[in-house]
Scaffold this motif. Sequence first.
Motif, PDB file in Angstrom:
ATOM      1  N   VAL A 209       0.850  -1.201   0.000  1.00  0.00           N
ATOM      2  CA  VAL A 209       0.000   0.000   0.000  1.00  0.00           C
ATOM      3  C   VAL A 209       0.878   1.240   0.000  1.00  0.00           C
ATOM      4  N   GLU A 210       0.498   2.206  -0.803  1.00  0.00           N
ATOM      5  CA  GLU A 210       1.283   3.443  -0.958  1.00  0.00           C
ATOM      6  C   GLU A 210       0.310   4.625  -0.972  1.00  0.00           C
ATOM      7  N   THR A 211       0.598   5.617  -0.125  1.00  0.00           N
ATOM      8  CA  THR A 211      -0.282   6.788  -0.031  1.00  0.00           C
ATOM      9  C   THR A 211      -0.417   7.538  -1.347  1.00  0.00           C
TER      10      THR A 211
ATOM     11  N   GLY B 129       8.640   6.751  -4.014  1.00  0.00           N
ATOM     12  CA  GLY B 129       8.861   7.542  -2.803  1.00  0.00           C
ATOM     13  C   GLY B 129       9.683   8.788  -3.064  1.00  0.00           C
ATOM     14  N   ALA B 130      10.770   8.933  -2.305  1.00  0.00           N
ATOM     15  CA  ALA B 130      11.606  10.131  -2.401  1.00  0.00           C
ATOM     16  C   ALA B 130      12.341  10.209  -3.738  1.00  0.00           C
ATOM     17  N   ALA B 131      12.410   9.106  -4.461  1.00  0.00           N
ATOM     18  CA  ALA B 131      13.170   9.079  -5.710  1.00  0.00           C
ATOM     19  C   ALA B 131      12.205   8.907  -6.879  1.00  0.00           C
TER      20      ALA B 131
ATOM     21  N   GLN C  28      17.451  15.900  -7.878  1.00  0.00           N
ATOM     22  CA  GLN C  28      18.496  15.202  -8.631  1.00  0.00           C
ATOM     23  C   GLN C  28      19.087  14.083  -7.774  1.00  0.00           C
ATOM     24  N   HIS C  29      19.171  12.885  -8.319  1.00  0.00           N
ATOM     25  CA  HIS C  29      19.791  11.761  -7.613  1.00  0.00           C
ATOM     26  C   HIS C  29      21.049  11.314  -8.352  1.00  0.00           C
ATOM     27  N   VAL C  30      22.078  10.978  -7.596  1.00  0.00           N
ATOM     28  CA  VAL C  30      23.244  10.310  -8.169  1.00  0.00           C
ATOM     29  C   VAL C  30      23.528   9.079  -7.314  1.00  0.00           C
ATOM     30  N   PHE C  31      24.300   8.164  -7.860  1.00  0.00           N
ATOM     31  CA  PHE C  31      24.692   6.985  -7.077  1.00  0.00           C
ATOM     32  C   PHE C  31      26.129   6.634  -7.455  1.00  0.00           C
TER      33      PHE C  31
ATOM     34  N   PRO D  96      24.549   5.748   4.905  1.00  0.00           N
ATOM     35  CA  PRO D  96      23.768   6.985   4.951  1.00  0.00           C
ATOM     36  C   PRO D  96      22.383   6.760   4.310  1.00  0.00           C
ATOM     37  N   ASP D  97      21.538   7.770   4.426  1.00  0.00           N
ATOM     38  CA  ASP D  97      20.173   7.727   3.873  1.00  0.00           C
ATOM     39  C   ASP D  97      20.274   7.846   2.355  1.00  0.00           C
ATOM     40  N   THR D  98      20.322   6.702   1.691  1.00  0.00           N
ATOM     41  CA  THR D  98      20.594   6.671   0.250  1.00  0.00           C
ATOM     42  C   THR D  98      19.733   5.625  -0.448  1.00  0.00           C
TER      43      THR D  98
HETATM   44  C1  LIG Z   1      15.710  15.632  -3.075  1.00  0.00           C
HETATM   45  C2  LIG Z   1      16.400  14.349  -2.716  1.00  0.00           C
HETATM   46  C3  LIG Z   1      17.628  14.044  -3.273  1.00  0.00           C
HETATM   47  C4  LIG Z   1      18.271  12.859  -2.920  1.00  0.00           C
HETATM   48  N1  LIG Z   1      19.461  12.553  -3.531  1.00  0.00           N
HETATM   49  C5  LIG Z   1      19.992  11.341  -3.329  1.00  0.00           C
HETATM   50  C6  LIG Z   1      21.121  10.934  -4.086  1.00  0.00           C
HETATM   51  O1  LIG Z   1      21.639  11.685  -4.920  1.00  0.00           O
HETATM   52  N2  LIG Z   1      21.612   9.688  -3.886  1.00  0.00           N
HETATM   53  C7  LIG Z   1      21.050   8.816  -2.975  1.00  0.00           C
HETATM   54  O2  LIG Z   1      21.532   7.693  -2.860  1.00  0.00           O
HETATM   55  N3  LIG Z   1      19.968   9.181  -2.246  1.00  0.00           N
HETATM   56  C8  LIG Z   1      19.432  10.407  -2.405  1.00  0.00           C
HETATM   57  N4  LIG Z   1      18.323  10.770  -1.698  1.00  0.00           N
HETATM   58  C9  LIG Z   1      17.804   9.845  -0.667  1.00  0.00           C
HETATM   59  C10 LIG Z   1      16.986   8.719  -1.288  1.00  0.00           C
HETATM   60  O3  LIG Z   1      16.029   9.228  -2.181  1.00  0.00           O
HETATM   61  C11 LIG Z   1      16.282   7.979  -0.141  1.00  0.00           C
HETATM   62  O4  LIG Z   1      17.242   7.504   0.765  1.00  0.00           O
HETATM   63  C12 LIG Z   1      15.477   6.772  -0.599  1.00  0.00           C
HETATM   64  O5  LIG Z   1      14.759   7.011  -1.783  1.00  0.00           O
HETATM   65  C13 LIG Z   1      14.530   6.391   0.549  1.00  0.00           C
HETATM   66  O6  LIG Z   1      13.747   5.279   0.165  1.00  0.00           O
HETATM   67  P1  LIG Z   1      12.753   4.616   1.192  1.00  0.00           P
HETATM   68  O7  LIG Z   1      12.023   3.565   0.471  1.00  0.00           O
HETATM   69  O8  LIG Z   1      13.473   4.267   2.418  1.00  0.00           O
HETATM   70  O9  LIG Z   1      11.735   5.792   1.650  1.00  0.00           O
HETATM   71  P2  LIG Z   1      10.772   6.688   0.760  1.00  0.00           P
HETATM   72  O10 LIG Z   1      11.325   6.868  -0.605  1.00  0.00           O
HETATM   73  O11 LIG Z   1      10.491   7.903   1.569  1.00  0.00           O
HETATM   74  O12 LIG Z   1       9.440   5.808   0.621  1.00  0.00           O
HETATM   75  C14 LIG Z   1       8.499   5.737   1.635  1.00  0.00           C
HETATM   76  C15 LIG Z   1       7.119   5.666   1.003  1.00  0.00           C
HETATM   77  O13 LIG Z   1       6.148   5.439   2.032  1.00  0.00           O
HETATM   78  C16 LIG Z   1       4.975   6.140   1.665  1.00  0.00           C
HETATM   79  N5  LIG Z   1       4.178   6.302   2.890  1.00  0.00           N
HETATM   80  C17 LIG Z   1       4.433   7.092   3.965  1.00  0.00           C
HETATM   81  N6  LIG Z   1       3.482   6.928   4.908  1.00  0.00           N
HETATM   82  C18 LIG Z   1       2.606   6.005   4.418  1.00  0.00           C
HETATM   83  C19 LIG Z   1       1.414   5.430   4.928  1.00  0.00           C
HETATM   84  N7  LIG Z   1       0.924   5.767   6.134  1.00  0.00           N
HETATM   85  N8  LIG Z   1       0.756   4.532   4.166  1.00  0.00           N
HETATM   86  C20 LIG Z   1       1.220   4.175   2.948  1.00  0.00           C
HETATM   87  N9  LIG Z   1       2.358   4.712   2.415  1.00  0.00           N
HETATM   88  C21 LIG Z   1       3.043   5.610   3.132  1.00  0.00           C
HETATM   89  C22 LIG Z   1       5.505   7.452   1.086  1.00  0.00           C
HETATM   90  O14 LIG Z   1       4.512   8.069   0.300  1.00  0.00           O
HETATM   91  C23 LIG Z   1       6.708   6.955   0.291  1.00  0.00           C
HETATM   92  O15 LIG Z   1       6.368   6.652  -1.040  1.00  0.00           O
HETATM   93  C24 LIG Z   1      17.678  11.962  -1.992  1.00  0.00           C
HETATM   94  C25 LIG Z   1      16.430  12.277  -1.425  1.00  0.00           C
HETATM   95  C26 LIG Z   1      15.796  13.441  -1.783  1.00  0.00           C
HETATM   96  C27 LIG Z   1      14.440  13.746  -1.196  1.00  0.00           C
END
Ligand SMILES: Cc1cc2nc3c(=O)[nH]c(=O)nc-3n(C[C@H](O)[C@H](O)[C@H](O)COP(=O)(O)OP(=O)(O)OC[C@H]3O[C@@H](n4cnc5c(N)ncnc54)[C@H](O)[C@@H]3O)c2cc1C
Length: 457
Positions: A31-33, A39-41, A55-58, A424-426
């Motif tokens: 389930v995804e809101t 998500g963040a990417a 912008q994302h890089v890896f 890190p948060d990546t």
């Molecule tokens: C602007 C930006 C630039 C970045 N640049 C880089 C980079 O260059 N390189 C890199 O490695 N990382 C980068 N990051 C970090 C990277 O994007 C994150 O570490 C990674 O995408 C996190 O993934 P995740 O699945 O843990 O969380 P998220 O991507 O946050 O996914 C969580 C999901 O849960 C959903 N959600 C939340 N609450 C609920 C709920 N109650 N019910 C259902 N769904 C819900 C959200 O909508 C979201 O889709 C960047 C992040 C941002 C924001």
Amino acid sequence: MSRHVLVVGGGLAGITAALRCADSGYEVTLVETRARLGGAASSFQRGDLDVDTGQHVFLRCYSAYAALLRRLGVLDKVRVQPRFRVPVLEPFRACSVLRRWDLPAPAHLAPALLGHPALTLRQRVNAARTGMRMRELDPEDPALDRISFGDWLRECGESARAVDALWALLSVAALNAAPDESSLALAATVFRTGLLDAADSGDIGVPLRPLAELHDGAAHRELASAGVRVLLRTKANSVLRDESGETGWRVPVRGRGGEEVLRADSVIVAVPHQHAGALLSARLLPAAAAWSGLSAAPIVNVHVRYDRPVLAEPFAAVLGSPVQWLFDRTSAAGVRRGQYLAISLSAAHEYVEQRTGELRALFLPALRDLLPRARRAEVQDFFVTREPRATFAQAPGTRDLRPGADTGLPGLVLAGAWTATGLPDTLEGAVRSGDQAARVVRATFDEARPAGLEVTR
Ligand SMILES: Cc1cc2nc3c(=O)[nH]c(=O)nc-3n(C[C@H](O)[C@H](O)[C@H](O)COP(=O)(O)OP(=O)(O)OC[C@H]3O[C@@H](n4cnc5c(N)ncnc54)[C@H](O)[C@@H]3O)c2cc1C
């Protein structure tokens, strides 16, 4: 009897966990809101433009992320440079380049370091010594997480100029925090795994297509073919024990069809820590109360469309300017005429609240100072994307706040780049956390399985 796993959150952690659980033969619902995965990417449409949320890089060493892209069939939609090469721009100066040489680590970086034009000879020699000291650090040592990267650099004799022109140039983007606000343990992880331990690990990868094409469309197809049921625009309201004893867990959700309660033998909570803390009551999981200590750090992207090409490089790091990193987004965003640039601003506390007009007044002149061709070019579009909670604040003391995947409650599992991945948060951390969450689910089910019963695959 098939086990049912519910994954909450469709970012990279949730997508990975869902696929892995489906591989183990479980019935999986995600389930995804939001209306999209990733998500963040991810990315969105603005007129004819595909705009990434940031912008994302890896790096080449992001092996789990690369494995996910391969599985999603989109590995050809990213490009990893053949060898680490970062052009460095400064206002009114010629571009210099940090690059690795064809030598074993750590000698591969020595020529770049010893030739770094922004540093004096003494600063270069000291930086090389600091790099060697960094190789001695053990990122797993909990004591390192109590020290700030900035303090450690000063202890190594690094001058403010060397910190700005070298260490922060890379660490601010990698950790989304200034050196004084960064955990030394996480900084050591970045520099050791990304640059110092292996010659090719820090080669930089960039998406060639919008992030949605990589993480949304392709993920949908793969999840469907793995048999995962995906419910978009569906928000989990809480995660509760199932008192009926039928399954382990109950998750009330609100979706397009209204309110309903989903039941599952296992729930993987793969949402950011603020949301995870809200979903799980402190009575159920007392440790959740501490997660707010992970706080948040913003990333802001400033987007500029010019009527003509103004930047000759695919990306560049910047010194002596409010611009931090600059990316040519033209082809990835599907732009056919002119050039579309994104300025990526990490640890953007001072910019995240500023109005677009103020940022325009700051960044357009800064770009003209850096890029001679921008002085005569017409700006056709200017807009800003702000992610106030882009990552957790990767500060000293966060190691102890990041929980492992196993909550200790059978069937309740955590995933997400903020969990205790050691990274890190990546993107890489997110995918690895999803892999780990699926392993914990499998172990729990295997433990609960009567002896002699086979799991169907
Ligand atoms: C602007 C930006 C630039 C970045 N640049 C880089 C980079 O260059 N390189 C890199 O490695 N990382 C980068 N990051 C970090 C990277 O994007 C994150 O570490 C990674 O995408 C996190 O993934 P995740 O699945 O843990 O969380 P998220 O991507 O946050 O996914 C969580 C999901 O849960 C959903 N959600 C939340 N609450 C609920 C709920 N109650 N019910 C259902 N769904 C819900 C959200 O909508 C979201 O889709 C960047 C992040 C941002 C924001």
